[in-house]
Design a protein around this motif. Structure first.
Motif, mmCIF file in Angstrom:
data_model
loop_
_atom_site.group_PDB
_atom_site.id
_atom_site.type_symbol
_atom_site.label_atom_id
_atom_site.label_comp_id
_atom_site.label_asym_id
_atom_site.label_seq_id
_atom_site.Cartn_x
_atom_site.Cartn_y
_atom_site.Cartn_z
ATOM 1 N N GLY A 1 -60.191 46.658 129.394
ATOM 2 C CA GLY A 1 -59.906 46.884 130.806
ATOM 3 C C GLY A 1 -58.545 46.373 131.234
ATOM 4 N N VAL A 2 -57.527 46.592 130.412
ATOM 5 C CA VAL A 2 -56.156 46.159 130.707
ATOM 6 C C VAL A 2 -55.234 47.363 130.661
ATOM 7 C CG1 VAL A 2 -56.478 43.804 129.855
ATOM 8 C CG2 VAL A 2 -55.751 45.598 128.281
ATOM 9 N N LYS A 3 -53.986 47.197 131.100
ATOM 10 C CA LYS A 3 -52.977 48.265 131.074
ATOM 11 C C LYS A 3 -52.022 48.009 129.925
ATOM 12 C CE LYS A 3 -50.594 51.714 132.909
ATOM 13 N NZ LYS A 3 -50.436 52.635 131.806
ATOM 14 N N VAL A 4 -51.920 48.981 128.999
ATOM 15 C CA VAL A 4 -51.044 48.861 127.834
ATOM 16 C C VAL A 4 -49.679 49.442 128.178
ATOM 17 C CG1 VAL A 4 -50.682 49.605 125.456
ATOM 18 C CG2 VAL A 4 -52.960 48.939 126.214
ATOM 19 N N VAL A 5 -48.614 48.678 127.879
ATOM 20 C CA VAL A 5 -47.248 49.113 128.130
ATOM 21 C C VAL A 5 -46.629 49.725 126.877
ATOM 22 C CG1 VAL A 5 -44.935 48.321 128.788
ATOM 23 C CG2 VAL A 5 -46.945 47.361 129.902
ATOM 24 N N ASN A 6 -46.872 49.104 125.698
ATOM 25 C CA ASN A 6 -46.214 49.537 124.476
ATOM 26 C C ASN A 6 -47.122 49.253 123.282
ATOM 27 O OD1 ASN A 6 -44.211 50.474 122.781
ATOM 28 N ND2 ASN A 6 -43.141 48.514 122.671
ATOM 29 N N VAL A 7 -47.023 50.089 122.241
ATOM 30 C CA VAL A 7 -47.771 49.889 121.001
ATOM 31 C C VAL A 7 -46.813 50.040 119.833
ATOM 32 C CG1 VAL A 7 -49.642 50.717 119.529
ATOM 33 C CG2 VAL A 7 -49.902 50.780 122.008
ATOM 34 N N ASN A 8 -46.767 49.031 118.964
ATOM 35 C CA ASN A 8 -46.010 49.105 117.716
ATOM 36 C C ASN A 8 -47.013 49.042 116.571
ATOM 37 O OD1 ASN A 8 -43.552 49.067 119.066
ATOM 38 N ND2 ASN A 8 -43.472 46.834 119.044
ATOM 39 N N THR A 9 -46.838 49.899 115.560
ATOM 40 C CA THR A 9 -47.761 49.915 114.431
ATOM 41 C C THR A 9 -47.003 49.748 113.126
ATOM 42 O OG1 THR A 9 -47.636 52.311 114.204
ATOM 43 C CG2 THR A 9 -49.406 51.432 115.599
ATOM 44 N N LEU A 10 -47.730 49.264 112.109
ATOM 45 C CA LEU A 10 -47.173 49.222 110.771
ATOM 46 C C LEU A 10 -48.304 49.275 109.767
ATOM 47 C CD1 LEU A 10 -47.191 46.117 109.189
ATOM 48 C CD2 LEU A 10 -46.029 45.657 111.306
ATOM 49 N N ASN A 11 -48.021 49.874 108.614
ATOM 50 C CA ASN A 11 -48.981 49.917 107.521
ATOM 51 C C ASN A 11 -48.715 48.729 106.615
ATOM 52 O OD1 ASN A 11 -50.443 52.371 108.067
ATOM 53 N ND2 ASN A 11 -48.538 53.445 107.607
ATOM 54 N N VAL A 12 -49.742 47.913 106.398
ATOM 55 C CA VAL A 12 -49.611 46.733 105.548
ATOM 56 C C VAL A 12 -49.844 47.173 104.116
ATOM 57 C CG1 VAL A 12 -50.477 44.425 105.077
ATOM 58 C CG2 VAL A 12 -50.397 45.270 107.426
ATOM 59 N N LYS A 13 -48.859 46.930 103.267
ATOM 60 C CA LYS A 13 -48.919 47.366 101.882
ATOM 61 C C LYS A 13 -49.760 46.391 101.049
ATOM 62 C CE LYS A 13 -44.682 49.996 101.659
ATOM 63 N NZ LYS A 13 -44.232 50.042 103.015
ATOM 64 N N PRO A 14 -50.321 46.864 99.928
ATOM 65 C CA PRO A 14 -51.145 45.976 99.101
ATOM 66 C C PRO A 14 -50.302 44.975 98.325
ATOM 67 C CG PRO A 14 -50.950 48.115 98.067
ATOM 68 C CD PRO A 14 -50.290 48.227 99.414
ATOM 69 N N LYS A 15 -50.909 43.813 98.036
ATOM 70 C CA LYS A 15 -50.268 42.797 97.211
ATOM 71 C C LYS A 15 -50.986 42.741 95.863
ATOM 72 C CE LYS A 15 -49.108 39.806 101.082
ATOM 73 N NZ LYS A 15 -49.340 38.497 101.695
ATOM 74 N N PRO A 16 -50.260 42.484 94.789
ATOM 75 C CA PRO A 16 -50.920 42.393 93.487
ATOM 76 C C PRO A 16 -51.763 41.116 93.398
ATOM 77 C CG PRO A 16 -48.579 41.933 93.273
ATOM 78 C CD PRO A 16 -48.807 42.358 94.681
ATOM 79 N N LYS A 17 -52.973 41.251 92.890
ATOM 80 C CA LYS A 17 -53.877 40.116 92.689
ATOM 81 C C LYS A 17 -54.504 40.237 91.311
ATOM 82 C CE LYS A 17 -53.693 38.274 96.822
ATOM 83 N NZ LYS A 17 -53.305 36.926 97.107
ATOM 84 N N ARG A 18 -54.920 39.098 90.758
ATOM 85 C CA ARG A 18 -55.625 39.106 89.477
ATOM 86 C C ARG A 18 -56.999 38.506 89.661
ATOM 87 N NH1 ARG A 18 -52.859 37.717 84.088
ATOM 88 N NH2 ARG A 18 -54.876 36.743 84.029
ATOM 89 N N MET A 19 -57.974 39.140 89.058
ATOM 90 C CA MET A 19 -59.325 38.621 89.051
ATOM 91 C C MET A 19 -59.672 38.382 87.588
ATOM 92 S SD MET A 19 -61.217 37.855 91.457
ATOM 93 C CE MET A 19 -62.770 37.914 92.265
ATOM 94 N N ARG A 20 -59.530 37.180 87.155
ATOM 95 C CA ARG A 20 -59.712 36.783 85.765
ATOM 96 C C ARG A 20 -58.745 37.548 84.868
ATOM 97 N NH1 ARG A 20 -65.328 34.561 83.631
ATOM 98 N NH2 ARG A 20 -64.320 32.978 82.391
#
Length: 95
Positions: free
Chosen positions: A49-68
């Motif tokens: 229930g608020v008034k939005v003035v501006n929207v900025n978006t970005l796609n978060v890229k994956p990070k390399p991880k190791r599982m064992r």
């Protein structure tokens, strides 16, 4: 084809940086990957229930991880920084 606002806004992002941005009326959310800026603005206005003035978006890229012994990556997701009208605010924790 309007989407349900709860399908567009997934969750708020709570970090030290997002807390600092809240002082400038900028709130950060994880949103659906397919959502555009207009849909995000409409969803935030409908849910909070608020008034939005501006929207900025970005796609978060994956990070390399190791599982064992297996290498993999974290998931990709979309982040939206929503600027609200002066005087409007969102109480994320209901405090």
């Amino acid at each position: 084809m309007n989407k349900d606002p709860r399908e567009v806004i997934i969750r708020p992002i709570i970090t030290e940086h997002s807390y600092d941005m809240m002082e400038n009326n900028v709130f950060t959310f994880e949103v659906a990957k397919t959502a555009n800026k207009v849909e995000i603005a409409q969803a935030v206005e409908a849910i909070f229930g608020v008034k939005v003035v501006n929207v900025n978006t970005l796609n978060v890229k994956p990070k390399p991880k190791r599982m064992r012994y297996k290498a993999g990556t974290t998931r990709t997701w979309k982040k939206a920084m929503v600027t609200l009208q002066e005087g409007d605010t969102i109480e994320i924790f209901g405090a």
